[in-house]
Design an enzyme around this catalytic site. Structure first.
Site, PDB file in Angstrom:
ATOM      1  N   PHE A 138       0.857  -1.193   0.000  1.00  0.00           N
ATOM      2  CA  PHE A 138       0.000   0.000   0.000  1.00  0.00           C
ATOM      3  C   PHE A 138       0.885   1.232   0.000  1.00  0.00           C
ATOM      4  O   PHE A 138       1.698   1.419   0.904  1.00  0.00           O
ATOM      5  CB  PHE A 138      -0.946   0.028   1.205  1.00  0.00           C
ATOM      6  N   ASP A 223       9.156   2.423   1.994  1.00  0.00           N
ATOM      7  CA  ASP A 223       7.973   3.168   2.433  1.00  0.00           C
ATOM      8  C   ASP A 223       7.746   2.849   3.908  1.00  0.00           C
ATOM      9  O   ASP A 223       7.232   1.791   4.259  1.00  0.00           O
ATOM     10  CB  ASP A 223       6.768   2.753   1.576  1.00  0.00           C
ATOM     11  N   LYS A 252       2.150   9.634   8.410  1.00  0.00           N
ATOM     12  CA  LYS A 252       1.370   9.217   9.574  1.00  0.00           C
ATOM     13  C   LYS A 252       1.819   9.804  10.923  1.00  0.00           C
ATOM     14  O   LYS A 252       1.342  10.845  11.322  1.00  0.00           O
ATOM     15  CB  LYS A 252       1.266   7.698   9.595  1.00  0.00           C
TER      16      LYS A 252
HETATM   17  C1  LIG Z   1      -1.124   5.135   4.942  1.00  0.00           C
HETATM   18  C2  LIG Z   1      -0.037   4.734   4.027  1.00  0.00           C
HETATM   19  C3  LIG Z   1       0.260   5.460   2.873  1.00  0.00           C
HETATM   20  C4  LIG Z   1      -0.595   6.609   2.393  1.00  0.00           C
HETATM   21  O1  LIG Z   1      -0.553   7.680   3.286  1.00  0.00           O
HETATM   22  P1  LIG Z   1      -1.637   8.868   3.139  1.00  0.00           P
HETATM   23  O2  LIG Z   1      -1.161   9.866   4.156  1.00  0.00           O
HETATM   24  O3  LIG Z   1      -2.966   8.286   3.428  1.00  0.00           O
HETATM   25  O4  LIG Z   1      -1.530   9.367   1.755  1.00  0.00           O
HETATM   26  C5  LIG Z   1       1.355   5.086   2.124  1.00  0.00           C
HETATM   27  N1  LIG Z   1       2.121   4.044   2.479  1.00  0.00           N
HETATM   28  C6  LIG Z   1       1.860   3.313   3.585  1.00  0.00           C
HETATM   29  C7  LIG Z   1       2.762   2.179   3.948  1.00  0.00           C
HETATM   30  C8  LIG Z   1       0.766   3.623   4.383  1.00  0.00           C
HETATM   31  O5  LIG Z   1       0.482   2.870   5.458  1.00  0.00           O
END
Ligand SMILES: *Cc1c(COP(=O)(O)O)cnc(C)c1O
Length: 409
Positions: A138, A223, A252
């Site tokens: 994700f 990420d 986050k």
């Molecule tokens: C939540 C998340 C995103 C996206 O972040 P947003 O602030 O919602 O755009 C990207 N990568 C990972 C691993 C995430 O958990």
């Protein structure tokens, strides 16, 4: 307004993009939140790994209120002191040399994709643009990051998708090697997959992945939007595996609940971005950056990561005990306080039942209960959460047993 009034107004005026639960949270303190009807909840979701210091941590509240009364926003055409200080704290505590600030995880990953492509074209030639990402990953909801997110359910209806992405199953080195082509410039991966179900890969995979990147001249993009910033018991999750990326993204938890993302890179890679190449109006503005400085301060000084490791292990021990008792739990996994239970069925009803009993948890990848509590929680908080979860599981197991005439599963 009470819960019902807020829900009614929301359904009328807000786009219907989330399967929301029928309450509105209006106040928080530490690991507790309260809804608009005055009911208290123990929060084992923490705004989806955002409120890692707990709700309304005094140092974050102080930093935000002082900064709000001093200077909310100025353009990135000028140097911003809290932004510079936050960049320094991130660089001094990571592999990286330079930071770019933005507003979300998706935006950070979008920046990472752009930086990787620009660096690769400049360094290796115009055909190096393809990025390999992992199944069940994700990376966000913009067109490029949803394409990087190798899950068709998030991509359908938005074609045509941007080109230049190729997928491999997470944790499978052979498949990764096969996915590399003459056009590949980078591998983008979450050190612990979050939304895909809190999926872990073994240390040998990470060693092999780093080796593949090195021998094939590929950039590594980690990420750490969800797993970073202490969530797994180390400041960055990749530290567990002894591998280092060239680029890392954060968001986050970065500003303790204020919206902020960041893109970190080594000097060599970061130099690909020159004035005018990339920008974000709000990125790293004084307000959110001041909160970020406070978050880093607390994370590094207050023993939070020690607590995360200790309480996380305690929590997983409890969940394994529940697994022995309730076969509907098929597996327990996690790192630090990024924890999950794999179920033999969809978990949405269990989440809803826990909510009714005052516990906030989440379900992801349909059958995975996901727990992302504040890193500040105590063993007593865990005991309380586990008691609620056990009550709910016992109810489900009793219903199973009644449905099969007491013959068990
Ligand atoms: C939540 C998340 C995103 C996206 O972040 P947003 O602030 O919602 O755009 C990207 N990568 C990972 C691993 C995430 O958990």
């Amino acid at each position: 307004m009470n819960n019902a009034q807020i829900v009614e107004l929301g359904k009328k005026y807000v786009m219907n993009t989330y399967g929301r639960l029928p309450i509105s949270l209006v106040k928080g303190q530490g690991a507790r939140v309260w809804d608009a009807d005055g009911r208290e909840y123990l929060d084992f979701l923490a705004g989806l790994a955002v409120n890692s210091l707990g709700h309304c941590h005094p140092k974050v509240v102080d930093a935000l209120t002082q900064q709000a009364a001093t200077l909310l926003h100025v353009s990135n055409l000028y140097w911003i002191e809290p932004q510079v200080k936050l960049a320094q704290a991130l660089v001094e505590n990571s592999f990286a040399d330079k930071v770019f600030f933005c507003n979300s995880g998706a935006e950070a990953n979008e920046g990472a994709i752009k930086l990787a492509r620009k660096y690769a074209k400049k360094t290796w030639g115009p055909d190096k643009y393809e990025i390999i990402t992992m199944e069940k990953s994700f990376h966000g909801r913009t067109l490029a990051t949803v394409t990087a997110t190798a899950q068709p359910k998030y991509q359908k209806d938005y074609e045509p998708l941007p080109q230049g992405f190729r997928y491999a199953p997470f944790g499978d080195l052979k498949a990764l090697e096969k996915a590399i082509t003459a056009n590949t410039c980078a591998i983008m991966v979450e050190p612990v997959q979050g939304e895909g179900g809190v999926n872990l890969a073994d240390p040998a995979y990470w060693q092999g992945l780093a080796k593949l990147a090195e021998t094939n001249n590929l950039l590594l993009i980690f990420d750490e939007v969800q797993c970073g910033l202490g969530r797994t018991g180390k400041l960055f999750a990749h530290e567990h595996y002894g591998v280092t990326p060239h680029i890392m993204t954060l968001a986050k938890a970065l500003a303790g609940g204020a919206p902020m993302g960041a893109l970190l890179a080594t000097d060599d890679v970061a130099q690909a971005f020159q004035p005018g190449d990339h920008a974000s109006t709000f990125g790293g503005n004084p307000l959110v950056a001041a909160a970020g400085v406070a978050v880093m301060d607390v994370l590094l000084k207050d023993g939070l990561m020690d607590n995360c490791r200790e309480v996380g292990a305690y929590f997983m021990g409890h969940l394994r005990r529940l697994q022995e008792k309730y076969p509907l739990i098929q597996g327990v996994r996690g790192l630090g306080l990024m924890v999950a239970c794999e179920l033999d069925r969809p978990g949405a009803d269990i989440v809803a039942e826990c909510l009714k009993k005052g516990l906030i948890i989440n379900c992801t990848a349909v059958k995975v209960l996901r727990f992302l509590p504040p890193l500040t929680i105590t063993k007593a908080d865990v005991d309380e959460a586990v008691a609620v979860l056990e009550e709910v599981l016992a109810g489900v197991a009793a219903a199973d047993s009644a449905a099969t005439g007491g013959q068990g599963q």
